[in-house]
Design a protein around this motif. Structure first.
Motif, PDB file in Angstrom:
ATOM      1  N   GLY B  16      -0.017  17.121   7.957  1.00  0.00           N
ATOM      2  CA  GLY B  16       0.275  17.030   9.379  1.00  0.00           C
ATOM      3  C   GLY B  16       0.883  18.336   9.854  1.00  0.00           C
ATOM      4  O   GLY B  16       0.991  19.300   9.084  1.00  0.00           O
ATOM      5  N   ALA B  17       1.285  18.397  11.119  1.00  0.00           N
ATOM      6  CA  ALA B  17       1.902  19.613  11.642  1.00  0.00           C
ATOM      7  C   ALA B  17       3.272  19.800  11.000  1.00  0.00           C
ATOM      8  O   ALA B  17       3.742  20.917  10.813  1.00  0.00           O
ATOM      9  N   LYS B  18       3.925  18.679  10.664  1.00  0.00           N
ATOM     10  CA  LYS B  18       5.284  18.779  10.142  1.00  0.00           C
ATOM     11  C   LYS B  18       5.343  18.633   8.632  1.00  0.00           C
ATOM     12  O   LYS B  18       6.083  19.331   7.968  1.00  0.00           O
ATOM     13  N   HIS B  19       4.604  17.664   8.090  1.00  0.00           N
ATOM     14  CA  HIS B  19       4.593  17.501   6.632  1.00  0.00           C
ATOM     15  C   HIS B  19       3.365  16.703   6.202  1.00  0.00           C
ATOM     16  O   HIS B  19       2.527  16.356   7.038  1.00  0.00           O
ATOM     17  N   ASP B  20       3.305  16.426   4.915  1.00  0.00           N
ATOM     18  CA  ASP B  20       2.152  15.713   4.377  1.00  0.00           C
ATOM     19  C   ASP B  20       2.247  14.210   4.633  1.00  0.00           C
ATOM     20  O   ASP B  20       3.337  13.648   4.670  1.00  0.00           O
ATOM     21  N   TRP B  21       1.071  13.603   4.784  1.00  0.00           N
ATOM     22  CA  TRP B  21       0.989  12.156   4.978  1.00  0.00           C
ATOM     23  C   TRP B  21       0.050  11.555   3.949  1.00  0.00           C
ATOM     24  O   TRP B  21      -0.939  12.179   3.574  1.00  0.00           O
ATOM     25  N   GLU B  22       0.348  10.336   3.544  1.00  0.00           N
ATOM     26  CA  GLU B  22      -0.548   9.604   2.652  1.00  0.00           C
ATOM     27  C   GLU B  22      -1.169   8.427   3.392  1.00  0.00           C
ATOM     28  O   GLU B  22      -0.606   7.928   4.375  1.00  0.00           O
ATOM     29  N   LEU B  23      -2.330   7.967   2.883  1.00  0.00           N
ATOM     30  CA  LEU B  23      -3.025   6.843   3.519  1.00  0.00           C
ATOM     31  C   LEU B  23      -2.836   5.565   2.703  1.00  0.00           C
ATOM     32  O   LEU B  23      -2.762   5.618   1.483  1.00  0.00           O
ATOM     33  N   VAL B  24      -2.741   4.472   3.410  1.00  0.00           N
ATOM     34  CA  VAL B  24      -2.692   3.164   2.757  1.00  0.00           C
ATOM     35  C   VAL B  24      -3.760   2.290   3.418  1.00  0.00           C
ATOM     36  O   VAL B  24      -3.795   2.175   4.646  1.00  0.00           O
ATOM     37  N   ILE B  25      -4.638   1.731   2.597  1.00  0.00           N
ATOM     38  CA  ILE B  25      -5.794   1.016   3.152  1.00  0.00           C
ATOM     39  C   ILE B  25      -5.963  -0.348   2.478  1.00  0.00           C
ATOM     40  O   ILE B  25      -5.884  -0.458   1.254  1.00  0.00           O
ATOM     41  N   GLY B  26      -6.165  -1.356   3.284  1.00  0.00           N
ATOM     42  CA  GLY B  26      -6.533  -2.681   2.785  1.00  0.00           C
ATOM     43  C   GLY B  26      -7.842  -3.067   3.451  1.00  0.00           C
ATOM     44  O   GLY B  26      -8.120  -2.641   4.573  1.00  0.00           O
ATOM     45  N   ALA B 168     -23.260 -18.781   5.721  1.00  0.00           N
ATOM     46  CA  ALA B 168     -22.001 -18.687   4.973  1.00  0.00           C
ATOM     47  C   ALA B 168     -21.634 -17.240   4.670  1.00  0.00           C
ATOM     48  O   ALA B 168     -22.464 -16.436   4.288  1.00  0.00           O
ATOM     49  N   LEU B 169     -20.350 -16.949   4.890  1.00  0.00           N
ATOM     50  CA  LEU B 169     -19.797 -15.652   4.515  1.00  0.00           C
ATOM     51  C   LEU B 169     -18.683 -15.875   3.510  1.00  0.00           C
ATOM     52  O   LEU B 169     -17.981 -16.887   3.562  1.00  0.00           O
ATOM     53  N   MET B 170     -18.518 -14.902   2.603  1.00  0.00           N
ATOM     54  CA  MET B 170     -17.307 -14.851   1.804  1.00  0.00           C
ATOM     55  C   MET B 170     -16.486 -13.713   2.385  1.00  0.00           C
ATOM     56  O   MET B 170     -16.993 -12.603   2.523  1.00  0.00           O
ATOM     57  N   GLU B 171     -15.258 -13.991   2.766  1.00  0.00           N
ATOM     58  CA  GLU B 171     -14.389 -12.889   3.179  1.00  0.00           C
ATOM     59  C   GLU B 171     -13.504 -12.541   2.001  1.00  0.00           C
ATOM     60  O   GLU B 171     -12.706 -13.356   1.544  1.00  0.00           O
ATOM     61  N   ILE B 172     -13.674 -11.332   1.497  1.00  0.00           N
ATOM     62  CA  ILE B 172     -12.921 -10.872   0.325  1.00  0.00           C
ATOM     63  C   ILE B 172     -11.803  -9.973   0.831  1.00  0.00           C
ATOM     64  O   ILE B 172     -12.051  -8.919   1.425  1.00  0.00           O
ATOM     65  N   VAL B 173     -10.572 -10.416   0.640  1.00  0.00           N
ATOM     66  CA  VAL B 173      -9.419  -9.695   1.203  1.00  0.00           C
ATOM     67  C   VAL B 173      -8.693  -8.957   0.083  1.00  0.00           C
ATOM     68  O   VAL B 173      -8.291  -9.562  -0.907  1.00  0.00           O
ATOM     69  N   SER B 174      -8.528  -7.650   0.252  1.00  0.00           N
ATOM     70  CA  SER B 174      -7.823  -6.869  -0.770  1.00  0.00           C
ATOM     71  C   SER B 174      -6.368  -6.694  -0.374  1.00  0.00           C
ATOM     72  O   SER B 174      -5.992  -6.870   0.780  1.00  0.00           O
ATOM     73  N   ARG B 175      -5.545  -6.324  -1.335  1.00  0.00           N
ATOM     74  CA  ARG B 175      -4.185  -5.862  -1.035  1.00  0.00           C
ATOM     75  C   ARG B 175      -4.292  -4.410  -0.567  1.00  0.00           C
ATOM     76  O   ARG B 175      -5.310  -3.760  -0.794  1.00  0.00           O
ATOM     77  N   VAL B 214     -11.438  -2.579   8.093  1.00  0.00           N
ATOM     78  CA  VAL B 214     -10.554  -1.709   7.319  1.00  0.00           C
ATOM     79  C   VAL B 214      -9.197  -1.606   7.996  1.00  0.00           C
ATOM     80  O   VAL B 214      -9.106  -1.254   9.174  1.00  0.00           O
ATOM     81  N   ASN B 215      -8.126  -1.916   7.264  1.00  0.00           N
ATOM     82  CA  ASN B 215      -6.766  -1.760   7.776  1.00  0.00           C
ATOM     83  C   ASN B 215      -6.207  -0.439   7.284  1.00  0.00           C
ATOM     84  O   ASN B 215      -6.104  -0.212   6.086  1.00  0.00           O
ATOM     85  N   VAL B 216      -5.865   0.429   8.228  1.00  0.00           N
ATOM     86  CA  VAL B 216      -5.403   1.771   7.870  1.00  0.00           C
ATOM     87  C   VAL B 216      -3.984   1.988   8.382  1.00  0.00           C
ATOM     88  O   VAL B 216      -3.662   1.634   9.525  1.00  0.00           O
ATOM     89  N   SER B 217      -3.115   2.548   7.546  1.00  0.00           N
ATOM     90  CA  SER B 217      -1.828   3.033   8.025  1.00  0.00           C
ATOM     91  C   SER B 217      -1.509   4.329   7.296  1.00  0.00           C
ATOM     92  O   SER B 217      -2.147   4.670   6.299  1.00  0.00           O
ATOM     93  N   VAL B 218      -0.533   5.056   7.803  1.00  0.00           N
ATOM     94  CA  VAL B 218      -0.120   6.294   7.135  1.00  0.00           C
ATOM     95  C   VAL B 218       1.362   6.193   6.798  1.00  0.00           C
ATOM     96  O   VAL B 218       2.115   5.481   7.463  1.00  0.00           O
ATOM     97  N   CYS B 219       1.761   6.871   5.729  1.00  0.00           N
ATOM     98  CA  CYS B 219       3.179   6.865   5.341  1.00  0.00           C
ATOM     99  C   CYS B 219       3.532   8.185   4.685  1.00  0.00           C
ATOM    100  O   CYS B 219       2.658   8.981   4.328  1.00  0.00           O
TER     101      CYS B 219
END
Lengths: 95, 504
Positions: B16-26, B168-175, B214-219
């Motif tokens: 980033g402009a200030k420091h590094d960021w990591e991604l977290v995805i489920g 029929a669908l299977m919804e496969i949810v990850s952590r 896709v659930n995306v966040s940064v930390c």
């Protein structure tokens, strides 16, 4: 739990039922009466009792994986206010 | 089974402009269950039918119609759960998820919120560089698919096709265990591979039979480790959900764009709002789906039309006993039994057709490593040139096996083998007969080779003198002999005789 007119309006919107502003207070009051009636159930102590899902010991009925239905486009569309080229035609809904 | 252990990959870091960021995805992967009929009706699941041809009155939400579950869909969900080493719940139940949309005629989707059929499992996602991520699966539930709305056939109207409604669908949810765009794509690819092996989903992403939210966040670096230690989500950033993507490329692009958007917001002093977004591949951006936000109040409740789904352990055991060998096990076996490299074993187990072809080739050839080389380098290369699938290979495993056997028995040289392969590929025929009929056999008769070497030496005294000074030039003689014998001389024998005759 108490339903105000804003909640009543929201529920109506989610159900896609048009309700005039003037009718909302009465509707909210009716909701509250119904919920109040149901809430009497909270007086019972049901700790440790499994929810009862059926009054008879029935197993969920299953079907075999066989195509037994369909091929009735005309009948499926027959109640539609508007249908074109085999599709239901509805007012435009776009994301 | 060989135990394959991998190091975890490094998480993707965005500066980033200030420091590094990591991604977290489920991820929530929606996989269409491979069955003939729908989840709760007897209508067909076949793709490409006339609009509204595969519709029962249950699917159309007609009053008074009752859902009856298709047992094969339940079996497929159990099979998938077992394939992901997941816990199978002998009792599960169906709930109604209420929302309005024209392609959902019931006004609700039947799903499994409170008691899904499959619980926690795991998937090993290899990344091709020797690292692999173990992604935890939270749950798999069964649910109905919605229909399809087409918005571009009329300026004022949307056209609705209910053929997919109720499939029929299977919804496969990850952590939230996925740490970068490449990992996300590899995760979906691995799920797809496992389900293709199991035969529980056809994996056709283009037709929308496999799609992902896709659930995306940064930390900040090290925040994710704190979450894993404590299970406390407050260490992670606010997530946004990007809906409904059916291409591995778009999934990666969308994650990248969304992460950068969130970083810009946070670094600018703002706050990321938790919301549902849509990826626009043309514009290369994600945008908010506001309508979805308003409707987010799904008012779930148990479906009164359906009793809980109870299955017996013995039935689950029968399904488990009949499971095919899965990709990880097959790969380990290829490495262990045939001495293949990790890479070759991955390529050959990528899909079942390739794996079957390879094993049939080994059976005919008797040499696993050589068979792997020929299948991967020669056959796949040749098929790719013409955009053919392994299933349409004009060379059968038996033919390829025979070609390999001709090499290992020293009947033909590796170079001639390539010519032979080309003949078999384009003209067909039995490799043994072709070699015999066209005189392609390697000359191992030392007398004949010696005569050829003597002749070349006699004709080129200058070269002989040079080679005596510089032994590397012996290769020139070898080349000349090979040329003179039409490539049929055994190279090893030629090498030896040339060295001997030149006195090197």
């Amino acid at each position: 739990m108490s339903i105000d007119t804003a909640t009543a309006a929201k529920v109506a919107k989610l159900a896609r039922i048009k309700v005039d502003e003037d009718d909302l207070p009465a509707l909210a009051q009716e909701f509250n009466a119904i919920l109040g009636f149901i809430e009497q159930l909270n007086e019972l102590d049901v700790d440790g009792i499994d929810p009862m899902v059926s009054v008879t010991p029935m197993r969920l009925k299953r079907r075999e994986d066989v195509v037994t239905d369909g091929d009735q486009q005309a009948r499926i569309l027959s109640n539609a206010p508007d249908a074109r080229e085999g599709f239901f035609a509805v007012p435009k809904v776009v994301e | 089974m060989l135990d394959l252990s991998y190091d975890s990959p490094k998480p993707k870091v965005i500066a980033g402009a200030k420091h590094d960021w990591e991604l977290v995805i489920g991820m929530e992967v929606h996989a269409q269950v491979a069955t003939r009929a729908k989840l709760f009706s007897g209508a067909s699941t076949r793709f490409g039918a006339e609009p509204n041809a595969n519709v029962a009155f249950v699917d159309a939400g007609m009053p008074g119609m009752l859902p009856v579950i298709n047992e094969a869909c339940v079996a497929q969900a159990v099979r998938t759960g077992l394939g992901l080493k997941a816990e199978i719940h002998l009792t599960s139940a169906f709930d109604r998820k209420n929302y309005f949309y024209p392609d959902l005629p019931q006004g609700y989707q039947i799903s499994q919120l409170y008691a899904p059929i499959v619980g926690e499992g795991e998937v090993l996602v290899e990344l091709g560089d020797g690292t692999a991520r173990l992604v935890r699966i939270e749950r798999i539930h069964l649910e109905q698919d919605a229909g399809k709305s087409i918005h571009d056939m009329d300026p004022a109207l949307s056209f609705v096709d209910l053929n997919r409604t109720g499939v029929a669908l299977m919804e496969i949810v990850s952590r939230p265990d996925i740490r970068g765009p490449e990992e996300a794509a590899a995760y979906v690819a691995k799920l797809r591979q496992i389900m293709l092996y199991l035969g529980t989903c056809d994996g056709n992403m283009q037709n929308g039979n496999l799609r992902a939210d896709v659930n995306v966040s940064v930390c900040l670096p090290s925040a994710y480790e704190k979450y894993r230690e404590t299970g406390d989500f407050s260490h992670l950033g606010t997530r946004c959900e990007i809906k409904n993507m059916n291409s591995l490329r778009f999934i990666q692009q969308a994650i990248e764009h969304e992460a950068r958007r969130q970083i810009a917001i946070v670094e600018g002093g703002g706050k990321v709002e938790q919301e549902t977004r849509l990826y626009d591949p043309d514009k290369g951006e994600t945008r908010s789906m506001r309508s979805k936000e308003e409707a987010h109040d799904y008012r779930y409740f148990p479906d009164p039309d359906l009793l809980p789904l109870e299955i017996e352990q013995a039935w689950v055991d029968d399904i488990a006993a009949a499971l095919p060998e899965l990709p990880d096990a097959k790969k380990a076996r290829f490495i262990g039994d045939y001495g293949l490299s990790d890479y070759d074993a991955s390529v050959l187990t990528a899909d079942l057709d390739a794996a079957h072809f390879f094993e049939a080739t080994v059976a005919a050839a008797g040499d696993g490593k050589l068979a792997a080389n020929w299948v991967i380098n020669e056959l796949f290369g040749r098929l790719k040139k013409e955009d053919h699938d392994i299933a349409d290979s004009p060379v059968s495993p038996d033919q390829l096996g025979k070609i390999i056997k001709l090499i290992t028995s020293d009947a033909i040289s590796g170079k001639i083998a390539k010519d032979l392969f080309e003949i078999v590929y384009t003209e067909g025929g039995d490799p043994d007969d072709i070699v015999e009929a066209r005189g392609m056999k390697q000359v191992t008769d030392t007398g004949a080779i010696e005569a050829a070497v003597d002749e070349i030496i006699a004709q080129n005294p200058d070269q002989v003198a040079k080679a005596k000074q510089n032994p590397k030039l012996a290769g020139w003689f070898v080349g000349q002999v090979m040329k003179a014998t039409g490539g049929k001389a055994n190279p090893k024998a030629v090498n030896e005789i040339v060295s001997e005759k030149l006195g090197l």
